[in-house]
Design a protein around this motif. Structure first.
Motif, mmCIF file in Angstrom:
data_model
loop_
_atom_site.group_PDB
_atom_site.id
_atom_site.type_symbol
_atom_site.label_atom_id
_atom_site.label_comp_id
_atom_site.label_asym_id
_atom_site.label_seq_id
_atom_site.Cartn_x
_atom_site.Cartn_y
_atom_site.Cartn_z
ATOM 1 N N GLU A 119 43.321 37.572 37.183
ATOM 2 C CA GLU A 119 43.991 36.304 37.472
ATOM 3 C C GLU A 119 43.933 35.991 38.965
ATOM 4 O OE1 GLU A 119 48.232 34.062 36.452
ATOM 5 O OE2 GLU A 119 48.088 36.246 36.281
ATOM 6 N N ALA A 120 44.208 36.992 39.800
ATOM 7 C CA ALA A 120 44.204 36.775 41.243
ATOM 8 C C ALA A 120 42.814 36.439 41.760
ATOM 9 C CB ALA A 120 44.737 38.017 41.954
ATOM 10 N N MET A 121 41.760 36.945 41.082
ATOM 11 C CA MET A 121 40.384 36.697 41.530
ATOM 12 C C MET A 121 39.762 35.477 40.861
ATOM 13 S SD MET A 121 38.641 40.436 42.085
ATOM 14 C CE MET A 121 39.228 41.227 40.588
ATOM 15 N N LEU A 122 40.574 34.647 40.212
ATOM 16 C CA LEU A 122 40.085 33.449 39.537
ATOM 17 C C LEU A 122 39.044 33.794 38.479
ATOM 18 C CD1 LEU A 122 39.760 30.935 42.544
ATOM 19 C CD2 LEU A 122 41.774 31.468 41.145
ATOM 20 N N GLY A 123 39.296 34.875 37.768
ATOM 21 C CA GLY A 123 38.412 35.243 36.675
ATOM 22 C C GLY A 123 38.717 34.429 35.439
ATOM 23 N N THR A 124 37.948 34.685 34.397
ATOM 24 C CA THR A 124 38.118 33.954 33.148
ATOM 25 C C THR A 124 38.678 34.869 32.066
ATOM 26 O OG1 THR A 124 36.983 32.740 31.385
ATOM 27 C CG2 THR A 124 35.713 34.422 32.523
ATOM 28 N N ASP A 125 39.442 34.281 31.158
ATOM 29 C CA ASP A 125 39.984 35.048 30.036
ATOM 30 C C ASP A 125 39.082 34.988 28.801
ATOM 31 O OD1 ASP A 125 40.345 32.431 29.242
ATOM 32 O OD2 ASP A 125 42.513 32.580 28.945
ATOM 33 N N ARG A 126 37.976 34.235 28.885
ATOM 34 C CA ARG A 126 37.139 34.043 27.702
ATOM 35 C C ARG A 126 36.554 35.336 27.145
ATOM 36 N NH1 ARG A 126 33.352 29.234 29.705
ATOM 37 N NH2 ARG A 126 32.216 29.753 27.799
ATOM 38 N N ILE A 137 47.062 29.237 37.653
ATOM 39 C CA ILE A 137 45.927 29.770 38.411
ATOM 40 C C ILE A 137 44.675 29.768 37.532
ATOM 41 C CG2 ILE A 137 44.993 31.811 39.555
ATOM 42 C CD1 ILE A 137 47.847 32.519 40.401
ATOM 43 N N MET A 138 44.796 30.252 36.305
ATOM 44 C CA MET A 138 43.654 30.256 35.396
ATOM 45 C C MET A 138 43.226 28.831 35.047
ATOM 46 S SD MET A 138 43.056 33.512 34.885
ATOM 47 C CE MET A 138 42.051 33.597 33.414
ATOM 48 N N ASP A 139 44.194 27.965 34.826
ATOM 49 C CA ASP A 139 43.873 26.575 34.466
ATOM 50 C C ASP A 139 43.143 25.847 35.590
ATOM 51 O OD1 ASP A 139 45.069 26.950 32.024
ATOM 52 O OD2 ASP A 139 46.986 26.040 32.609
ATOM 53 N N SER A 140 43.366 26.258 36.840
ATOM 54 C CA SER A 140 42.813 25.538 37.987
ATOM 55 C C SER A 140 41.293 25.607 38.053
ATOM 56 C CB SER A 140 43.404 26.102 39.285
ATOM 57 O OG SER A 140 42.892 27.408 39.546
ATOM 58 N N HIS A 141 40.698 26.572 37.375
ATOM 59 C CA HIS A 141 39.238 26.719 37.464
ATOM 60 C C HIS A 141 38.592 26.889 36.091
ATOM 61 C CE1 HIS A 141 39.446 31.091 36.578
ATOM 62 N NE2 HIS A 141 40.590 31.032 37.254
ATOM 63 N N ASP A 155 37.247 24.979 33.959
ATOM 64 C CA ASP A 155 36.003 24.250 33.699
ATOM 65 C C ASP A 155 35.020 24.322 34.866
ATOM 66 O OD1 ASP A 155 36.929 23.382 31.169
ATOM 67 O OD2 ASP A 155 38.103 21.800 32.154
ATOM 68 N N ASP A 156 35.274 25.233 35.795
ATOM 69 C CA ASP A 156 34.412 25.396 36.967
ATOM 70 C C ASP A 156 33.358 26.446 36.638
ATOM 71 O OD1 ASP A 156 33.214 25.956 39.376
ATOM 72 O OD2 ASP A 156 35.078 25.985 40.517
ATOM 73 N N LEU A 157 32.092 26.030 36.542
ATOM 74 C CA LEU A 157 31.042 26.967 36.142
ATOM 75 C C LEU A 157 30.908 28.132 37.114
ATOM 76 C CD1 LEU A 157 28.191 24.611 34.850
ATOM 77 C CD2 LEU A 157 29.860 25.934 33.538
ATOM 78 N N ALA A 158 31.204 27.912 38.371
ATOM 79 C CA ALA A 158 31.078 28.994 39.355
ATOM 80 C C ALA A 158 32.061 30.119 39.078
ATOM 81 C CB ALA A 158 31.303 28.447 40.757
ATOM 82 N N HIS A 159 33.147 29.792 38.388
ATOM 83 C CA HIS A 159 34.171 30.793 38.143
ATOM 84 C C HIS A 159 34.262 31.222 36.682
ATOM 85 C CE1 HIS A 159 36.695 29.676 41.951
ATOM 86 N NE2 HIS A 159 35.549 30.229 42.227
ATOM 87 N N ALA A 160 33.819 30.393 35.772
ATOM 88 C CA ALA A 160 34.160 30.616 34.367
ATOM 89 C C ALA A 160 33.005 31.117 33.510
ATOM 90 C CB ALA A 160 34.698 29.315 33.770
#
Length: 511
Positions: free
Chosen positions: A228-235, A266-270, A272-277
């Motif tokens: 979560e802190a590293m803007l990772g994805t839960d997918r 925090i997760m919602d903020s990125h 749809d961001d391909l660089a992060h998700a």
């Protein structure tokens, strides 16, 4: 709470209750009857004068030496004194208490030929909080844990040492006298029955399973907070992903992490961001695969320990038809293998945890977090050296993950020519788990600091609780402070139940 020892064994939870929660112990009437029946067989052998190992003969390489009837009690006392030959620092109180309970359990199965008073003497030590001084070195894990158990048996005789309240070494005679107890005299077969068994390594394995169960869940918590802190994805943690590779432990860890990462701004903020998700690093994306494999290893070890809890590891054994047979059931290979496997698994949980810490602290990989999680890096070093500490511990755990059970040193004039090293395997497992607790503490500290630095974005409920509980300990991002006491307190939060209980109260039970 009182643990009742029955003639069919005890449960794993009973061992932890006695070892760690000071539960009282009692022997059931059925177990007393089983011991009386097996003792009657030994008494018959004595009257008949038949040569039987450990009853009318010496031990080990002296198994062919006949012992005259009038010296057989002396033989049992000599056995205990000579085998209480350990050396080194004392084993922890919880391990010794677990050992004694497990020896009571073994005697209560009714195949060891001892009088009930021998088992009751061990129970009296437990219930009066008298813990024998058992040195850490002495067991090879074949013929069981001879030296450690002999140090326990020596106290039953009113000899040897016990652990004082302040960790000092106290005379067993003085400790028994203060408790209103007296030493007992052993009869034929009883000394051997007190020391031939896997109780020491089984005690450590059971306690380790208890500890690792908690740490596996905490590892899922720290991994989720780091991601979560590293803007990772839960997918990658969605249940559908793990249904197509149905390892039970992997599924459980993934479900935990997916649950922990919901409802996060925090997760919602990125999202749809391909660089992060699209695809996170292995230490993030593969966390359930590593921790899950450790969970499955833990289930294997629990199965082995559960079997041993209903097993008789004595030698010789007294059978209901009157036979007294020599066995190899005391050999610790099953427990040694399980302990070594657990050490490998626990070391890997710690290794992947440290990789996430390193990623959190590296500004080129942490997705816009400041260097070493310091808002004023340069003058301040932040958590730089905490990661050094974690790296050093990972290196130690790699060394400790090397199996002890592949080693053997012949003993007793080549009579005992292959030994298990199960005691050594279980003892180093305890160190690996202690180290793992410290590694998860470094990750928890780093993850919470990273979440604090993501403000004003709000974290998941689990992240919010972690921040609320740890901020009084770690403070808020700012100038460097003395780190060692902070790490100690975060380590206590990892080891204890409070933080995990608070998170579960908010998000629901975790596996």
């Amino acid at each position: 709470m009182t643990v009742i020892v029955e003639p069919h064994g005890i449960a794993p939870g009973d061992v932890a209750a006695v070892a760690r929660a000071d539960a009282q112990v009692a022997i059931s009437d059925a177990a007393i009857a089983a011991m009386q029946a097996s003792r009657a067989i030994v008494d018959d052998i004595e009257r008949d004068g038949r040569p039987v190992y450990g009853v009318s003969t010496g031990f080990g390489a002296l198994a062919n030496t006949f012992i005259a009837p009038e010296r057989r009690a002396e033989l049992q006392h000599s056995l205990i004194r000579s085998h209480a030959a350990g050396i080194g620092a004392p084993m922890p109180r919880e391990v010794v208490r677990a050992m004694m309970l497990l020896r009571v359990r073994s005697l209560a199965l009714g195949h060891s030929g001892v009088r009930p008073l021998v088992a009751q003497a061990l129970v009296d030590l437990l219930n009066h909080d008298i813990t024998p001084w058992v040195p850490e070195h002495g067991s090879l894990g074949a013929s069981g844990d001879l030296a450690p158990l002999a140090h326990c048996a020596l106290v039953l005789m009113g000899e040897g040492w016990v652990l004082g309240k302040d960790g000092a070494r106290v005379s067993a005679e003085d400790a028994l006298h203060a408790a209103g107890l007296t030493g007992i005299s052993l009869s034929s077969k009883e000394g051997l029955a007190l020391i031939n068994g896997t109780d020491g390594m089984l005690a450590m394995l059971l306690l380790a399973c208890d500890d690792l169960g908690h740490l596996c869940t905490m590892a899922d918590v720290t991994a989720a907070l780091s991601i979560e802190a590293m803007l990772g994805t839960d997918r990658p943690f969605h249940p559908s992903i793990h249904a197509i590779r149905p390892h039970p432990g992997q599924g459980a860890s993934a479900a935990n992490m997916y649950k922990l990462l919901q409802q996060s701004s925090i997760m919602d903020s990125h999202r749809d961001d391909l660089a992060h998700a699209v695809q996170d690093a292995y230490s993030m994306r593969c966390a359930p695969q590593v921790a899950g494999a450790a969970r499955d290893t833990l289930e294997f070890a629990r199965t082995v320990a559960a079997r041993e809890l209903i097993s008789l590891a004595d030698n010789p054994v007294v059978l209901p038809d009157g036979r007294v047979e020599s066995t190899g059931n005391f050999h610790g290979a099953p427990l040694g293998f399980a302990a070594d496997f657990l050490a490998i698994a626990a070391a890997e949980i710690g290794s992947i945890s440290e990789r996430r810490v390193d990623r959190l602290l590296d500004m080129t990989r942490s997705r816009d977090l400041p260097p070493f999680l310091s808002p004023d890096a340069g003058v301040n070093s932040g958590l730089m050296i905490a990661q050094y500490t974690a790296a050093g511990i990972v290196a130690e755990n790699r060394r400790l993950a090397s199996p002890a059970s592949v080693d053997t040193i012949p003993t007793s004039g080549m009579q005992e020519d292959h030994v298990s090293m199960g005691w050594a395997a279980a003892k180093k497992l305890r160190t690996v788990l202690d180290n793992l607790t410290s590694l998860l503490a470094v990750e928890l500290l780093s993850a919470v600091r990273g979440l604090q630095l993501r403000a004003p974005l709000t974290p998941s409920p689990a992240g919010r609780i972690a921040i609320d509980q740890l901020t009084p300990v770690i403070g808020t991002p700012g100038p460097d402070v003395f780190m060692a006491p902070i790490l100690e307190q975060v380590r206590a939060a990892v080891a204890g139940p409070a933080l995990l209980s608070a998170i579960e109260a908010e998000v629901g039970p975790l596996s």
